[in-house]
Design a protein around this motif. Sequence first.
Motif, PDB file in Angstrom:
ATOM      1  N   MET A 115       3.229   2.336   2.984  1.00 31.86           N
ATOM      2  CA  MET A 115       3.201   1.193   3.896  1.00 31.86           C
ATOM      3  C   MET A 115       4.502   1.074   4.681  1.00 31.86           C
ATOM      4  O   MET A 115       4.486   0.826   5.890  1.00 31.86           O
ATOM      5  N   ARG A 167     -11.178  -5.028  -1.740  1.00 30.39           N
ATOM      6  CA  ARG A 167      -9.922  -5.437  -2.395  1.00 30.39           C
ATOM      7  C   ARG A 167     -10.174  -6.115  -3.735  1.00 30.39           C
ATOM      8  O   ARG A 167      -9.608  -7.153  -4.055  1.00 30.39           O
ATOM      9  N   SER A 219     -10.312  12.160  -2.188  1.00 24.39           N
ATOM     10  CA  SER A 219      -9.485  11.759  -1.050  1.00 24.39           C
ATOM     11  C   SER A 219      -9.629  12.749   0.095  1.00 24.39           C
ATOM     12  O   SER A 219      -9.747  12.374   1.264  1.00 24.39           O
ATOM     13  N   THR A 254      -3.862   7.028   9.228  1.00 27.39           N
ATOM     14  CA  THR A 254      -3.973   6.109   8.102  1.00 27.39           C
ATOM     15  C   THR A 254      -3.971   6.908   6.814  1.00 27.39           C
ATOM     16  O   THR A 254      -4.395   8.072   6.803  1.00 27.39           O
ATOM     17  N   HIS A 274     -15.834   2.347  -1.738  1.00 31.90           N
ATOM     18  CA  HIS A 274     -15.263   2.366  -0.391  1.00 31.90           C
ATOM     19  C   HIS A 274     -16.254   2.936   0.624  1.00 31.90           C
ATOM     20  O   HIS A 274     -16.429   2.385   1.716  1.00 31.90           O
ATOM     21  N   TYR A 315      -8.563   8.374  -5.237  1.00 28.86           N
ATOM     22  CA  TYR A 315      -9.727   7.628  -5.684  1.00 28.86           C
ATOM     23  C   TYR A 315     -10.185   8.030  -7.075  1.00 28.86           C
ATOM     24  O   TYR A 315     -10.131   9.212  -7.441  1.00 28.86           O
ATOM     25  N   ASP A 335      -4.018  -2.005  10.919  1.00 29.49           N
ATOM     26  CA  ASP A 335      -3.910  -2.103   9.466  1.00 29.49           C
ATOM     27  C   ASP A 335      -2.482  -1.850   8.996  1.00 29.49           C
ATOM     28  O   ASP A 335      -1.660  -1.250   9.703  1.00 29.49           O
ATOM     29  N   SER A 336      -2.204  -2.251   7.768  1.00 27.70           N
ATOM     30  CA  SER A 336      -0.840  -2.226   7.250  1.00 27.70           C
ATOM     31  C   SER A 336      -0.290  -0.814   7.079  1.00 27.70           C
ATOM     32  O   SER A 336       0.917  -0.609   7.168  1.00 27.70           O
ATOM     33  N   ASP A 337      -1.158   0.161   6.835  1.00 24.96           N
ATOM     34  CA  ASP A 337      -0.666   1.512   6.549  1.00 24.96           C
ATOM     35  C   ASP A 337      -0.721   2.456   7.755  1.00 24.96           C
ATOM     36  O   ASP A 337      -0.497   3.657   7.614  1.00 24.96           O
ATOM     37  N   PRO A 386      -6.198   6.915   0.084  1.00 26.35           N
ATOM     38  CA  PRO A 386      -5.622   6.828  -1.262  1.00 26.35           C
ATOM     39  C   PRO A 386      -6.266   7.791  -2.252  1.00 26.35           C
ATOM     40  O   PRO A 386      -7.294   8.413  -1.972  1.00 26.35           O
ATOM     41  N   ASP A 442       0.828  -1.199   0.000  1.00 26.20           N
ATOM     42  CA  ASP A 442       0.000   0.000   0.000  1.00 26.20           C
ATOM     43  C   ASP A 442       0.864   1.251   0.000  1.00 26.20           C
ATOM     44  O   ASP A 442       2.050   1.211   0.317  1.00 26.20           O
ATOM     45  N   ALA A 443       0.231   2.375  -0.341  1.00 26.84           N
ATOM     46  CA  ALA A 443       0.930   3.655  -0.306  1.00 26.84           C
ATOM     47  C   ALA A 443       1.422   3.956   1.107  1.00 26.84           C
ATOM     48  O   ALA A 443       0.690   3.769   2.073  1.00 26.84           O
TER      49      ALA A 443
END
Length: 403
Positions: free
Chosen positions: A75, A389, A198, A277, A290, A282, A154-156, A280, A72-73
Amino acid sequence: MTPSTEIAPDLAAHIAIAVSIFCALMTLAGLVYMVLTLRAGRSFTHHWRAHPLTALATAPTVTLLKPLKGVDARMYAGLRSHCLQQYAGRYEILFGVSSLEDPAVAEIDRLRAEFPELAIRVLECPERLGTSGKVSNLAQMLPHALGEILLVNDSDILVSPHYLARVVAGFTPRGKKKVGMVTTPYLGASAKGHGLLSRIEALGIATEFFPSVLTARMLEGGLRFGLGSTLAMPRTVLEEIGGFAPLTEHLADDYELGARIYRAGYAIELVPEIVETIVPRYTLRGFCDHQLRWMRSVRDSRRAGYLGVAVTYVIAWALATCVASGFELWSFTLLSVALLARVAVALSIGVGILRDEQVLRDIWLLPLRDCIGLLLWAWSYAGDTVVWRGERFHLRRGILHRS
């Protein structure tokens, strides 16, 4: 002139009056909600001023569980921030991927090279235990975790160096109930160049979503659900509710995990440690997908409360009142009050509590945010399809079903 032609203008006038009254009442209900939200923000602030976070007598071992899929961006910056923790105890970071060929593995290798002294492990989680790949990975990671406290985010997510210490301090006993989960507020960072959609989503997180969390906390006498930005819990509590496996079919796994812990008799603590977070860039389709996924998730999790979400878009209702009333002077007065109340909430909570400077930059977008939000709220009742996803599912009672 026939009777029917005489009745038609009268009927149209009566409909216009009825619509303007309805919109005005919805605006007034929204203003009441804004007052409650301001009170909820003050309650949250005063609580933590009166009861500041204090460290536990002994620092428990913590395992951070981070399921990953792709890159991810921003990340790596988020992952790196977890390696800079000023925590008195031991902690490890477990990453779960469905395949060791996942591009995220290269980022984990980079992290391990930069921080060789930290306990960083990557686990392959090849089984798909349910429709939620994230929770499926968590269920397979759990047996390998060494910590007394388990923390999922979460990952980001980007965190401060004090994040772990403050989250663990949230388990300090404060009331009759033992704390079974600690969660945190978050803000959405919209990077420069990510576009209008965004920025609108980030504004919604700070001035709409988090105020609603604080209001629920005040009205319900405490939080009854978790936020995906941070889900920290003792291993014993997680085992008591059956672990992650029962949640593999749920879309709102963060909400459901917190709700099950609450129903088991534990308190959920929202600590004032703000994480960030990334929002992104969009396309219009991606933005709608989303937003609808989030809204339909809330709709299925909190059906009664979700009906009331409509009144939170107070500027949209005030604008509708102006149009329906034929732009009467009183409707502009109502619009002015609605704008003032909405801005007050944005500044008090978005800036005052979340310290989100983007709110000041984008505060002029609040009318657009409210209008879009109200349209999407109505649209959320038009179906049960969610896109997650790149996969399409049907959502029924919080459970994901493949399309």
